[in-house]
Scaffold this motif. Structure first.
Motif, PDB file in Angstrom:
ATOM      1  N   MET A 181       0.828  -1.196   0.000  1.00 41.90           N
ATOM      2  CA  MET A 181       0.000   0.000   0.000  1.00 41.90           C
ATOM      3  C   MET A 181       0.869   1.255   0.000  1.00 41.90           C
ATOM      4  SD  MET A 181      -2.978  -1.202  -0.347  1.00 41.90           S
ATOM      5  CE  MET A 181      -2.198  -2.569  -1.228  1.00 41.90           C
ATOM      6  N   ARG A 185       0.425   4.264  -2.735  1.00 42.67           N
ATOM      7  CA  ARG A 185       0.327   5.691  -2.404  1.00 42.67           C
ATOM      8  C   ARG A 185       1.440   6.504  -3.066  1.00 42.67           C
ATOM      9  NH1 ARG A 185      -1.362   3.196   2.710  1.00 42.67           N
ATOM     10  NH2 ARG A 185      -3.541   3.834   3.105  1.00 42.67           N
ATOM     11  N   ASN A 186       2.600   5.888  -3.255  1.00 44.93           N
ATOM     12  CA  ASN A 186       3.720   6.600  -3.884  1.00 44.93           C
ATOM     13  C   ASN A 186       3.507   6.806  -5.375  1.00 44.93           C
ATOM     14  OD1 ASN A 186       5.281   6.950  -1.582  1.00 44.93           O
ATOM     15  ND2 ASN A 186       6.362   5.005  -1.840  1.00 44.93           N
ATOM     16  N   GLU A 189      -2.678   7.363  -8.501  1.00 45.29           N
ATOM     17  CA  GLU A 189      -3.667   8.400  -8.242  1.00 45.29           C
ATOM     18  C   GLU A 189      -5.064   7.827  -8.064  1.00 45.29           C
ATOM     19  OE1 GLU A 189      -3.041  11.348 -11.572  1.00 45.29           O
ATOM     20  OE2 GLU A 189      -1.604   9.753 -12.046  1.00 45.29           O
ATOM     21  N   VAL A 205      -7.662   7.157  -4.663  1.00 44.73           N
ATOM     22  CA  VAL A 205      -6.876   5.959  -4.369  1.00 44.73           C
ATOM     23  C   VAL A 205      -7.113   5.475  -2.949  1.00 44.73           C
ATOM     24  CG1 VAL A 205      -4.776   7.183  -3.624  1.00 44.73           C
ATOM     25  CG2 VAL A 205      -4.604   4.907  -4.666  1.00 44.73           C
ATOM     26  N   GLU A 206      -7.361   6.387  -2.004  1.00 49.13           N
ATOM     27  CA  GLU A 206      -7.597   5.975  -0.623  1.00 49.13           C
ATOM     28  C   GLU A 206      -8.912   5.206  -0.494  1.00 49.13           C
ATOM     29  OE1 GLU A 206      -5.591   5.969   1.832  1.00 49.13           O
ATOM     30  OE2 GLU A 206      -3.983   7.141   0.938  1.00 49.13           O
ATOM     31  N   ILE A 209      -8.097   1.729  -1.721  1.00 51.01           N
ATOM     32  CA  ILE A 209      -7.354   0.978  -0.711  1.00 51.01           C
ATOM     33  C   ILE A 209      -8.287   0.498   0.386  1.00 51.01           C
ATOM     34  CG2 ILE A 209      -5.639   1.205   1.132  1.00 51.01           C
ATOM     35  CD1 ILE A 209      -4.058   3.049  -0.741  1.00 51.01           C
ATOM     36  N   ASP A 222       1.884  -2.505   4.305  1.00 52.85           N
ATOM     37  CA  ASP A 222       1.924  -1.061   4.168  1.00 52.85           C
ATOM     38  C   ASP A 222       3.341  -0.552   4.019  1.00 52.85           C
ATOM     39  OD1 ASP A 222       0.548   1.383   3.990  1.00 52.85           O
ATOM     40  OD2 ASP A 222       0.996   1.883   6.065  1.00 52.85           O
ATOM     41  N   ASP A 224       6.844   0.594   2.142  1.00 53.18           N
ATOM     42  CA  ASP A 224       7.178   1.355   0.936  1.00 53.18           C
ATOM     43  C   ASP A 224       7.991   0.508  -0.015  1.00 53.18           C
ATOM     44  OD1 ASP A 224       7.563   4.453   2.776  1.00 53.18           O
ATOM     45  OD2 ASP A 224       5.818   3.663   1.733  1.00 53.18           O
TER      46      ASP A 224
END
Length: 224
Positions: A181, A185-186, A189, A205-206, A209, A222, A224
């Motif tokens: 996730m 997010r990185n 969109e 996007v949220e 998710i 979660d 990166d």
């Protein structure tokens, strides 16, 4: 822009039907990076393979406007007896891009040293992934298809890979499959959530998710 119309795909696995796409209708807008989310086995990679043309749907149509990449990081199309440079030269001719420019970019980016001029059959899996990621970034596409891996190698190479991928996303869109996730997010969109053969698009996007995590019954990775 990519539009799926009445898309259907079913696999028979050990005598059981596995529905990947059930009358799927959706539009992936031009220039938008979309996370393709779904539980393990939902069919995300199969859907990406259908969009890329590697896998045929049972029925329905896929309309593509603009140029579309092969799955980023996919090394299966390299000829094992040709060198890295020879493979890149062939790809440049197929896609109509400057041959010397692409070779120079991939040679510098992939950091293969003298192996760049050796047959691909001598490469480790990591070296092939570097070569594949390099040529994927070296050819400009309107939409990139990304299945899980955006980079291999050490921390510095991953940092460099993320930077060039983000630069490409300034002018292109993507369909991005990942379980991270943080990665969603990185890089993304919007999101499209695949569940039981149905694909639901979320401009936020949220929201995508959240819907995916609800399907999963909790939070997913979660990192990166």
């Amino acid at each position: 822009m990519i539009r799926l119309e009445g898309l259907n795909k079913t696999f028979i696995m050990r005598g059981r039907r596995k529905v990947i796409a059930n009358d799927m209708n959706i539009v992936f807008p031009k220039g938008v990076s979309v996370a393709l989310l779904g539980r393990n086995g939902a069919g995300k990679s199969s859907l990406l393979a259908m969009i890329s043309g590697f896998l045929a749907p049972d029925s329905g149509k896929i309309h593509i406007e603009g140029s579309l990449s092969w799955p980023v990081g996919f090394a299966g199309s390299f000829h094992k007896d040709l060198t890295g440079a020879q493979n890149i030269r062939f790809i440049a001719r197929v896609y109509g891009v400057d041959t010397d420019g692409l070779i120079d970019f991939v040679r510098d980016f992939a950091e293969l040293g003298p192996h760049f001029d050796l047959p691909v059959r001598t490469y480790s899996s990591g070296m092939k992934s570097r070569l594949s990621f390099g040529v994927s970034m070296g050819v400009r596409f309107d939409t990139y298809l990304v299945d899980e891996v955006t980079a291999v190698g050490d921390a510095d190479f991953k940092k460099k890979s993320r930077a060039v991928f983000m630069e490409r996303m300034n002018a292109s869109g993507s369909i991005f499959v990942t379980h991270s996730m943080g990665g969603v997010r990185n890089f993304c969109e919007a999101a499209a959530v695949l569940e039981k053969g149905k694909l639901t698009y979320y401009d936020d996007v949220e929201e995508g998710i959240a819907a995916h995590q609800e399907n999963m019954g909790g939070d997913e990775d979660d990192d990166d």
